[in-house]
Design a protein around this motif. Structure first.
Motif, PDB file in Angstrom:
ATOM      1  N   UNK A 142       0.842  -1.192   0.000  1.00  0.00           N
ATOM      2  CA  UNK A 142       0.000   0.000   0.000  1.00  0.00           C
ATOM      3  C   UNK A 142       0.878   1.244   0.000  1.00  0.00           C
ATOM      4  N   UNK A 143       0.625   2.112  -0.940  1.00  0.00           N
ATOM      5  CA  UNK A 143       1.278   3.414  -1.024  1.00  0.00           C
ATOM      6  C   UNK A 143       0.209   4.460  -0.760  1.00  0.00           C
ATOM      7  N   UNK A 144       0.425   5.280   0.260  1.00  0.00           N
ATOM      8  CA  UNK A 144      -0.513   6.353   0.563  1.00  0.00           C
ATOM      9  C   UNK A 144       0.187   7.689   0.343  1.00  0.00           C
ATOM     10  N   UNK A 145      -0.539   8.735   0.598  1.00  0.00           N
ATOM     11  CA  UNK A 145       0.049  10.065   0.448  1.00  0.00           C
ATOM     12  C   UNK A 145       1.059  10.370   1.549  1.00  0.00           C
ATOM     13  N   UNK A 146       1.091   9.563   2.631  1.00  0.00           N
ATOM     14  CA  UNK A 146       2.011   9.821   3.745  1.00  0.00           C
ATOM     15  C   UNK A 146       3.063   8.742   3.966  1.00  0.00           C
ATOM     16  N   UNK A 147       2.806   7.524   3.501  1.00  0.00           N
ATOM     17  CA  UNK A 147       3.721   6.430   3.828  1.00  0.00           C
ATOM     18  C   UNK A 147       3.587   5.273   2.848  1.00  0.00           C
ATOM     19  N   UNK A 148       4.572   4.396   2.949  1.00  0.00           N
ATOM     20  CA  UNK A 148       4.591   3.148   2.195  1.00  0.00           C
ATOM     21  C   UNK A 148       4.427   2.025   3.212  1.00  0.00           C
ATOM     22  N   UNK A 149       3.469   1.130   2.987  1.00  0.00           N
ATOM     23  CA  UNK A 149       3.206   0.053   3.940  1.00  0.00           C
ATOM     24  C   UNK A 149       3.185  -1.286   3.225  1.00  0.00           C
ATOM     25  N   UNK A 150       3.703  -2.296   3.901  1.00  0.00           N
ATOM     26  CA  UNK A 150       3.577  -3.678   3.444  1.00  0.00           C
ATOM     27  C   UNK A 150       3.069  -4.470   4.625  1.00  0.00           C
ATOM     28  N   UNK A 151       1.956  -5.166   4.448  1.00  0.00           N
ATOM     29  CA  UNK A 151       1.358  -5.992   5.493  1.00  0.00           C
ATOM     30  C   UNK A 151       1.205  -7.395   4.942  1.00  0.00           C
ATOM     31  N   UNK A 152       1.530  -8.388   5.794  1.00  0.00           N
ATOM     32  CA  UNK A 152       1.372  -9.769   5.366  1.00  0.00           C
ATOM     33  C   UNK A 152       1.078 -10.652   6.558  1.00  0.00           C
ATOM     34  N   UNK A 153       0.427 -11.777   6.272  1.00  0.00           N
ATOM     35  CA  UNK A 153       0.155 -12.754   7.307  1.00  0.00           C
ATOM     36  C   UNK A 153      -1.322 -12.949   7.549  1.00  0.00           C
ATOM     37  N   UNK A 154      -1.653 -14.123   8.077  1.00  0.00           N
ATOM     38  CA  UNK A 154      -3.037 -14.453   8.408  1.00  0.00           C
ATOM     39  C   UNK A 154      -3.185 -14.475   9.917  1.00  0.00           C
ATOM     40  N   UNK A 155      -2.531 -15.420  10.557  1.00  0.00           N
ATOM     41  CA  UNK A 155      -2.630 -15.560  12.000  1.00  0.00           C
ATOM     42  C   UNK A 155      -1.655 -14.629  12.707  1.00  0.00           C
ATOM     43  N   UNK A 156      -0.455 -14.549  12.201  1.00  0.00           N
ATOM     44  CA  UNK A 156       0.550 -13.633  12.719  1.00  0.00           C
ATOM     45  C   UNK A 156       0.803 -12.585  11.649  1.00  0.00           C
ATOM     46  N   UNK A 157       0.331 -11.377  11.884  1.00  0.00           N
ATOM     47  CA  UNK A 157       0.500 -10.301  10.919  1.00  0.00           C
ATOM     48  C   UNK A 157       1.824  -9.596  11.185  1.00  0.00           C
ATOM     49  N   UNK A 158       2.492  -9.230  10.111  1.00  0.00           N
ATOM     50  CA  UNK A 158       3.689  -8.411  10.228  1.00  0.00           C
ATOM     51  C   UNK A 158       3.592  -7.304   9.194  1.00  0.00           C
ATOM     52  N   UNK A 159       4.260  -6.221   9.479  1.00  0.00           N
ATOM     53  CA  UNK A 159       4.154  -5.111   8.550  1.00  0.00           C
ATOM     54  C   UNK A 159       5.342  -4.189   8.643  1.00  0.00           C
TER      55      UNK A 159
END
Length: 170
Positions: free
Chosen positions: A84-101
């Motif tokens: 995800x690229x927003x106007x303020x930051x770049x984010x990467x999120x992954x995982x189902x049970x244990x989420x990391x980002x």
């Protein structure tokens, strides 16, 4: 599919939201075809035998486990990975049970590069390399339309109002 608005600041907007490129699903699809085809072939071989019900149960159980491991897990991993690229930051999120980002504010990004080989160019994907102020360069593999994402990210970094204000102060 939009990124959840409750995770964004009031003046923040999503510019790009994507999952890894579909090429990451090629091997799971091939595994699906092989497991179903192989299971059907083995079931046909077992059919004339006296103990065919036991054979079909074993084939079904092994095939089911293989489908979960080789097809379902990679599909869920692909579906739950968000770039995800927003106007303020770049984010990467992954995982189902244990989420990391990972989240990088635009003001901390120093440079943005991309690379893609011949196959990636044909498929329209590549690796995005982001260098931030304090960390090692982060590499995000299999980003669809990596050149467009690179351009948009570069534009957002360049247009960051906090960065513009900091430049005006100096």
């Amino acid at each position: 599919m939009a990124y959840p608005d409750d995770l964004l600041a009031d003046d923040e907007h999503v510019v790009v939201h994507t999952h890894p490129h579909w090429k990451t699903l090629v091997l799971p699809v091939l595994a699906l075809l092989l497991v179903v085809g192989g299971g059907s072939y083995l079931a046909a071989l077992v059919a004339p035998l006296a103990w065919n019900a036991i054979g079909w149960a074993v084939i079904s159980a092994v095939g089911g486990l293989l489908l979960i491991w080789l097809v379902l897990v990679p599909l869920v991993r692909w579906r739950t990975t968000h770039f995800v690229l927003t106007t303020h930051r770049l984010m990467v999120r992954e995982g189902v049970f244990t989420r990391s980002g990972t989240g990088i504010p635009m003001s901390r990004i120093n440079s943005v590069r991309f690379r893609h080989g011949l196959i990636d160019r044909v498929l329209g994907c590549g690796t995005l390399v982001v260098e931030s102020a304090s960390d090692e360069p982060l590499e995000f593999d299999d980003i669809p339309h990596v050149e467009q994402v690179h351009t948009l990210l570069y534009r957002e970094v360049d247009d960051d109002p906090r960065e513009t204000a900091r430049r005006e102060e100096t």
